[in-house]
Write a protein that holds these residues in place. Structure first.
Motif, PDB file in Angstrom:
ATOM      1  N   CYS A 183      -0.301  55.525   1.636  1.00 27.05           N
ATOM      2  CA  CYS A 183       1.119  55.466   2.358  1.00 27.05           C
ATOM      3  C   CYS A 183       1.663  57.079   2.996  1.00 27.05           C
ATOM      4  O   CYS A 183       2.389  56.677   4.017  1.00 27.05           O
ATOM      5  CB  CYS A 183       2.047  54.865   1.147  1.00 27.05           C
ATOM      6  N   ARG A 226       0.060  47.371   4.773  1.00 25.62           N
ATOM      7  CA  ARG A 226       1.025  48.527   4.509  1.00 25.62           C
ATOM      8  C   ARG A 226       2.488  48.254   4.428  1.00 25.62           C
ATOM      9  O   ARG A 226       3.133  49.077   3.941  1.00 25.62           O
ATOM     10  CB  ARG A 226       0.872  49.781   5.953  1.00 25.62           C
ATOM     11  N   CYS A 239       4.261  49.656   1.328  1.00 23.24           N
ATOM     12  CA  CYS A 239       4.390  51.008   0.867  1.00 23.24           C
ATOM     13  C   CYS A 239       5.904  51.404   0.417  1.00 23.24           C
ATOM     14  O   CYS A 239       6.554  50.877   1.357  1.00 23.24           O
ATOM     15  CB  CYS A 239       3.924  51.815   2.033  1.00 23.24           C
ATOM     16  N   TYR A 290      -3.317  52.441  -1.436  1.00 20.01           N
ATOM     17  CA  TYR A 290      -4.063  51.175  -1.506  1.00 20.01           C
ATOM     18  C   TYR A 290      -5.271  50.980  -2.193  1.00 20.01           C
ATOM     19  O   TYR A 290      -5.916  52.039  -2.114  1.00 20.01           O
ATOM     20  CB  TYR A 290      -4.399  50.914   0.239  1.00 20.01           C
TER      21      TYR A 290
END
Length: 137
Positions: free
Chosen positions: A45, A70, A73, A105
Motif C-alpha cells: 500500500c 488495493r 489500503c 497485501y
C-alpha cells in the motif's frame, strides 16, 4: 405510537449511515488471522513510507477476501479472537479487540483473512497458536 416508529427509523438510518461511511458496523464477519514478522517494508500500500504504521504497530496485510484491488489500503477493521483453529493451543484468545489498519497485501496462498503484525496478533491471541478464528467489522 408515531414517536416510537420515528425513533426506530432514526436508529435504522443512523446505523445505515455509519456503515456506509467507514464506521464500524454492528454485524461482524467471521474469518481467520495469522501473523507475519519484520521486515514490514516495503508494503503493497505505502512502499517504504515509515508513517504508514499506526501506533502500537496495529496493522495487517489483507487477503484476497478483503483486498479489493488495493481498495483495502488504509481501511480499519475491529478484530477480536473467537476460538482456536487447532488443538495445539486450545484456548489462545485474549479478551477484547483491536483496531488494525490495512497497509499490505497477503498474496495468494495467504493462510488467514488477515495477516496481522506480530504485535497486533499478540494483543488478541497467544502467538504460539499461529492462526485463530476471528470476528471482524
Amino acid at each position: 405510537m408515531g414517536g416510537v416508529i420515528l425513533r426506530i427509523w432514526s436508529v435504522v438510518f443512523a446505523v445505515s449511515f455509519m456503515c456506509g461511511t467507514g464506521w464500524y458496523c454492528c454485524v461482524a464477519e467471521q474469518g481467520t488471522a495469522t501473523f507475519y514478522t519484520p521486515p514490514y517494508v516495503p508494503s503493497s500500500c505505502y512502499g517504504n513510507d515509515p508513517g504508514q504504521f499506526p501506533a502500537g504497530n496495529l496493522f495487517a496485510a489483507a487477503s484476497d477476501a478483503i483486498w479489493d484491488n488495493r481498495a483495502a489500503c488504509g481501511r480499519q477493521y475491529r478484530i477480536s479472537c473467537t476460538s482456536a483453529t487447532n488443538q495445539g493451543v486450545p484456548m489462545p484468545c485474549k479478551s477484547g479487540s483491536i483496531v488494525v489498519k490495512i497497509v499490505d497485501y497477503c498474496p495468494s496462498g495467504c493462510r488467514g483473512t488477515f495477516d496481522l503484525s506480530a504485535d497486533a496478533f499478540a494483543d488478541i491471541a497467544d502467538p504460539d497458536a499461529g492462526k485463530v478464528n476471528i470476528d471482524y467489522e
